[in-house]
Design a protein around this motif. Structure first.
Motif, PDB file in Angstrom:
ATOM      1  N   ASP A 125      12.102 -14.482 -18.716  1.00 13.30           N
ATOM      2  CA  ASP A 125      11.666 -15.402 -19.781  1.00 13.30           C
ATOM      3  C   ASP A 125      11.438 -16.826 -19.269  1.00 13.30           C
ATOM      4  O   ASP A 125      10.506 -17.509 -19.711  1.00 13.30           O
ATOM      5  CB  ASP A 125      12.673 -15.403 -20.927  1.00 13.30           C
ATOM      6  N   LEU A 126      12.227 -17.260 -18.306  1.00 14.28           N
ATOM      7  CA  LEU A 126      12.086 -18.647 -17.815  1.00 14.28           C
ATOM      8  C   LEU A 126      10.836 -18.790 -16.936  1.00 14.28           C
ATOM      9  O   LEU A 126      10.164 -19.827 -16.967  1.00 14.28           O
ATOM     10  CB  LEU A 126      13.344 -19.066 -17.055  1.00 14.28           C
ATOM     11  N   SER A 163      17.469 -20.974 -12.774  1.00 14.04           N
ATOM     12  CA  SER A 163      17.061 -19.718 -12.150  1.00 14.04           C
ATOM     13  C   SER A 163      16.328 -19.967 -10.830  1.00 14.04           C
ATOM     14  O   SER A 163      15.368 -20.743 -10.786  1.00 14.04           O
ATOM     15  CB  SER A 163      16.108 -18.974 -13.109  1.00 14.04           C
ATOM     16  N   VAL A 164      16.779 -19.299  -9.769  1.00 15.75           N
ATOM     17  CA  VAL A 164      16.148 -19.439  -8.449  1.00 15.75           C
ATOM     18  C   VAL A 164      14.689 -18.973  -8.519  1.00 15.75           C
ATOM     19  O   VAL A 164      13.759 -19.712  -8.185  1.00 15.75           O
ATOM     20  CB  VAL A 164      16.934 -18.638  -7.396  1.00 15.75           C
ATOM     21  N   GLY A 165      14.473 -17.776  -9.003  1.00 16.68           N
ATOM     22  CA  GLY A 165      13.116 -17.214  -9.037  1.00 16.68           C
ATOM     23  C   GLY A 165      12.178 -17.996  -9.928  1.00 16.68           C
ATOM     24  O   GLY A 165      11.019 -18.237  -9.578  1.00 16.68           O
ATOM     25  N   ASP A 305      26.130 -14.073  -4.385  1.00 15.64           N
ATOM     26  CA  ASP A 305      25.792 -13.068  -3.366  1.00 15.64           C
ATOM     27  C   ASP A 305      26.916 -12.861  -2.366  1.00 15.64           C
ATOM     28  O   ASP A 305      26.821 -11.995  -1.506  1.00 15.64           O
ATOM     29  CB  ASP A 305      24.519 -13.472  -2.611  1.00 15.64           C
ATOM     30  N   VAL A 327      27.118 -15.784 -12.922  1.00 15.00           N
ATOM     31  CA  VAL A 327      25.667 -15.807 -12.739  1.00 15.00           C
ATOM     32  C   VAL A 327      24.992 -14.554 -13.277  1.00 15.00           C
ATOM     33  O   VAL A 327      23.982 -14.610 -13.971  1.00 15.00           O
ATOM     34  CB  VAL A 327      25.298 -16.023 -11.248  1.00 15.00           C
TER      35      VAL A 327
HETATM   36  C1  EPZ Z   1      17.765 -14.813  -6.559  1.00 10.18           C
HETATM   37  O1  EPZ Z   1      17.500 -13.834  -7.544  1.00 10.18           O
HETATM   38  C2  EPZ Z   1      18.186 -14.028  -5.330  1.00 10.18           C
HETATM   39  N1  EPZ Z   1      17.094 -13.138  -4.913  1.00 10.18           N
HETATM   40  C3  EPZ Z   1      19.445 -13.207  -5.649  1.00 10.18           C
HETATM   41  O2  EPZ Z   1      19.842 -12.569  -4.445  1.00 10.18           O
HETATM   42  C4  EPZ Z   1      20.549 -14.174  -6.074  1.00 10.18           C
HETATM   43  O3  EPZ Z   1      21.694 -13.438  -6.442  1.00 10.18           O
HETATM   44  C5  EPZ Z   1      20.068 -15.002  -7.280  1.00 10.18           C
HETATM   45  O4  EPZ Z   1      18.842 -15.685  -6.942  1.00 10.18           O
HETATM   46  C6  EPZ Z   1      21.083 -16.037  -7.715  1.00 10.18           C
HETATM   47  O5  EPZ Z   1      21.383 -16.883  -6.648  1.00 10.18           O
HETATM   48  C7  EPZ Z   1      16.054 -13.676  -4.232  1.00 10.18           C
HETATM   49  O6  EPZ Z   1      15.991 -14.863  -3.981  1.00 10.18           O
HETATM   50  C8  EPZ Z   1      14.979 -12.710  -3.809  1.00 10.18           C
HETATM   51  P1  EPZ Z   1      18.011 -15.971 -10.877  1.00 10.18           P
HETATM   52  P2  EPZ Z   1      16.795 -14.274  -8.950  1.00 10.18           P
HETATM   53  O7  EPZ Z   1      16.667 -16.002 -11.493  1.00 10.18           O
HETATM   54  O8  EPZ Z   1      15.784 -15.319  -8.695  1.00 10.18           O
HETATM   55  C9  EPZ Z   1      19.033 -15.217 -15.379  1.00 10.18           C
HETATM   56  C10 EPZ Z   1      20.599 -10.826  -3.101  1.00 10.18           C
HETATM   57  O9  EPZ Z   1      21.670 -10.220  -3.103  1.00 10.18           O
HETATM   58  N2  EPZ Z   1      17.590 -15.398 -15.636  1.00 10.18           N
HETATM   59  O10 EPZ Z   1      18.601 -17.231 -10.337  1.00 10.18           O
HETATM   60  O11 EPZ Z   1      16.371 -13.023  -9.636  1.00 10.18           O
HETATM   61  C11 EPZ Z   1      19.304 -13.870 -14.721  1.00 10.18           C
HETATM   62  O12 EPZ Z   1      19.401 -12.854 -15.690  1.00 10.18           O
HETATM   63  C12 EPZ Z   1      19.912 -11.132  -4.421  1.00 10.18           C
HETATM   64  O13 EPZ Z   1      20.025 -11.260  -2.081  1.00 10.18           O
HETATM   65  C13 EPZ Z   1      17.152 -15.503 -16.947  1.00 10.18           C
HETATM   66  O14 EPZ Z   1      17.936 -15.446 -17.879  1.00 10.18           O
HETATM   67  O15 EPZ Z   1      18.037 -14.890  -9.710  1.00 10.18           O
HETATM   68  C14 EPZ Z   1      20.604 -14.087 -14.013  1.00 10.18           C
HETATM   69  O16 EPZ Z   1      21.671 -13.857 -14.909  1.00 10.18           O
HETATM   70  C15 EPZ Z   1      20.628 -10.521  -5.583  1.00 10.18           C
HETATM   71  N3  EPZ Z   1      15.810 -15.663 -17.171  1.00 10.18           N
HETATM   72  C16 EPZ Z   1      20.550 -15.577 -13.647  1.00 10.18           C
HETATM   73  O17 EPZ Z   1      19.493 -16.152 -14.424  1.00 10.18           O
HETATM   74  C17 EPZ Z   1      14.903 -15.731 -16.150  1.00 10.18           C
HETATM   75  O18 EPZ Z   1      13.694 -15.909 -16.420  1.00 10.18           O
HETATM   76  C18 EPZ Z   1      20.258 -15.819 -12.170  1.00 10.18           C
HETATM   77  O19 EPZ Z   1      19.007 -15.280 -11.916  1.00 10.18           O
HETATM   78  C19 EPZ Z   1      15.365 -15.614 -14.824  1.00 10.18           C
HETATM   79  C20 EPZ Z   1      16.713 -15.449 -14.594  1.00 10.18           C
END
Ligand code: EPZ
Length: 416
Positions: A125-126, A163-165, A305, A327
């Motif tokens: 969503d973000l 959110s990282v992504g 992680d 997280v």
């Molecule tokens: C990145 O994932 C990493 N992957 C993950 O590493 C890591 O655990 C994570 O960041 C947190 O540091 C890569 O970089 C490829 P997030 P990402 O978006 O971007 C919520 C590993 O082991 N969220 O920061 O998917 C989500 O549900 C992997 O190497 C929303 O609600 O993580 C989660 O609870 C695992 N809405 C939290 O944010 C969104 O639009 C963190 O997610 C996006 C995320």
């Protein structure tokens, strides 16, 4: 199906060199779609996830060539396709990171909704909030998601969660949007900084990466560059925990210690001696491991992680430890597997309470995600007997030649 077998091993000793960061290489490979000249990436870890995103780039029309084991040359001057194949998207959530580059480079992008995975639903969503704020039309049908915009226009975007992504996808989309974009409550991970440095070397204009507010001024075009991926702080942390749990003496090389301060602090709390010297971190595990508590947080807090790996260590510390996972909503899948090895762990919502035990026992276990797999290897190093780990494709996604690196430190580990 192949398994990784781990036997009770002597205290690990020696040096191990960490590879480039998976979570930096993946967004930077996606960002290579923005370049119109040759891009050379060095220190790219040889992982399954890297191979998958290279297949995605190729399917979009980029030229991708491995110059050697860890150097990749990409040329995206003629990308024409904008749809990511389902079979590739379903293999890896990070493929979703091609949406931002495609949206700003060619004005359209279509892919399948990223699957959830063992650690949670992983919404987007973000990401979509950011794309809409920049003027994109989003449509979702039958599990596919499309984003379209003749021209993106900069805006101010607040991320409800850092959110990282989402930070990465929006930052990439904003590089060629009209005007200025500001991302508030942005993620501050080192991998965000590495991506911003790479984009600026291509000709982007990004300031503030690494802080919670990133400013991106749109530019007309991005060129090419040569860039070396930063070291993998999570792989470094994994080997540091291996030294602690086996009461060994290990020097981890190719590290940036400022990226893993919480892990260093927590290992000192359990009794390790830690010496930082340039890009080397020496970890000496104590005879008596003391319990401690961890709470995972976005950077610069304790990294989620590293939670599973630390829980393996806490399983054999003296005393009671508490882990709070803030997280992800479901990142305790490794608990049942550790309990099969004799660990004493109780889950209470977002918390896990670990009573240290004197010994673990080897057992057949399953990797449920890549870091859980690493945690089972660590537990296997000190468990009596043999630990057989299934579903090792998870481990191969995140760690390049993990057995060889552990064997060079004296571990008894092999594939069967
Ligand atoms: C990145 O994932 C990493 N992957 C993950 O590493 C890591 O655990 C994570 O960041 C947190 O540091 C890569 O970089 C490829 P997030 P990402 O978006 O971007 C919520 C590993 O082991 N969220 O920061 O998917 C989500 O549900 C992997 O190497 C929303 O609600 O993580 C989660 O609870 C695992 N809405 C939290 O944010 C969104 O639009 C963190 O997610 C996006 C995320």
């Amino acid at each position: 199906m192949e398994k990784i077998m781990v036997e009770k091993s002597p205290p690990l000793r020696g040096n191990v060199r960490v590879s480039g960061a998976k979570n930096s290489a993946l967004p930077i490979l996606a960002a290579s779609l923005l370049g119109t000249e040759d891009i050379i990436l060095e220190d790219v870890p040889r992982l399954k996830d890297v191979e998958v995103i290279c297949e995605v780039l190729t399917s979009l029309g980029a030229k991708v060539e491995f110059l050697d084991r860890e150097t990749i040359k990409i040329n995206s001057s003629n990308i024409k396709n904008y749809e990511t194949p389902y079979e590739l998207m379903s293999k890896m959530r990070a493929s979703f990171l091609v949406m931002g580059p495609l949206l700003t480079r060619i004005g359209k992008t279509k892919t399948s909704l990223p699957g959830g995975c063992a650690i949670g639903t992983r919404p987007i969503d973000l990401h979509l909030k950011g794309f809409r704020a920049l003027g994109a039309e989003i449509d979702v049908d039958h599990g596919n998601i499309g984003a379209y915009a003749d021209k993106l226009v900069g805006d101010r975007i607040y991320l409800d969660f850092p959110s990282v992504g989402a930070t990465e996808n929006i930052m990439m989309a904003a590089t060629m949007a009209e005007g200025e974009t500001i991302i508030d409550n942005a993620a501050m991970e080192p991998e965000i900084v590495d991506l911003a440095n790479f984009l600026n070397k291509l000709g982007a204009d990004i300031k503030g990466a690494g802080t919670s507010s990133i400013r991106i001024k749109g530019v007309e075009k991005l060129g090419g560059t040569t860039h070396s991926i930063i070291p993998d702080r999570i792989e470094a942390g994994t080997f540091m925990v291996a030294a602690a749990i086996t009461k060994g003496d290990v020097v981890v090389e190719n590290t940036i210690s400022s990226h893993i301060k919480p892990v260093i602090a927590k290992l000192r709390e359990v009794g390790c001696e830690i010496y930082e010297n340039g890009d080397k971190i020496r970890v000496i595990g104590p005879d008596n491991l003391k319990a401690t508590d961890i709470k995972t947080l976005p950077y610069p807090g304790f990294p989620t992680d590293m939670q599973a790996q630390f829980m393996a260590l806490m399983s054999v510390c003296n005393g009671t430890s508490v882990v709070i996972e803030t997280v992800f909503e479901n990142r305790f899948m490794h608990v049942d597997e550790l309990k099969r090895m004799g660990a004493d762990i109780k889950i209470d919502g977002k918390s896990a309470i670990i009573q240290g035990v004197d010994e673990l026992a080897g057992a057949p276990v399953k990797a449920t995600d890549l870091r859980a797999g690493a945690a089972l290897v660590l537990a296997g190093l000190v468990a009596n007997g043999v630990t057989e780990i299934e579903n090792i494709y998870h481990i191969d996604r995140g760690y390049s030649n993990i057995e060889e690196k552990f064997r060079n430190l004296g571990a008894i580990i092999y594939r069967k």
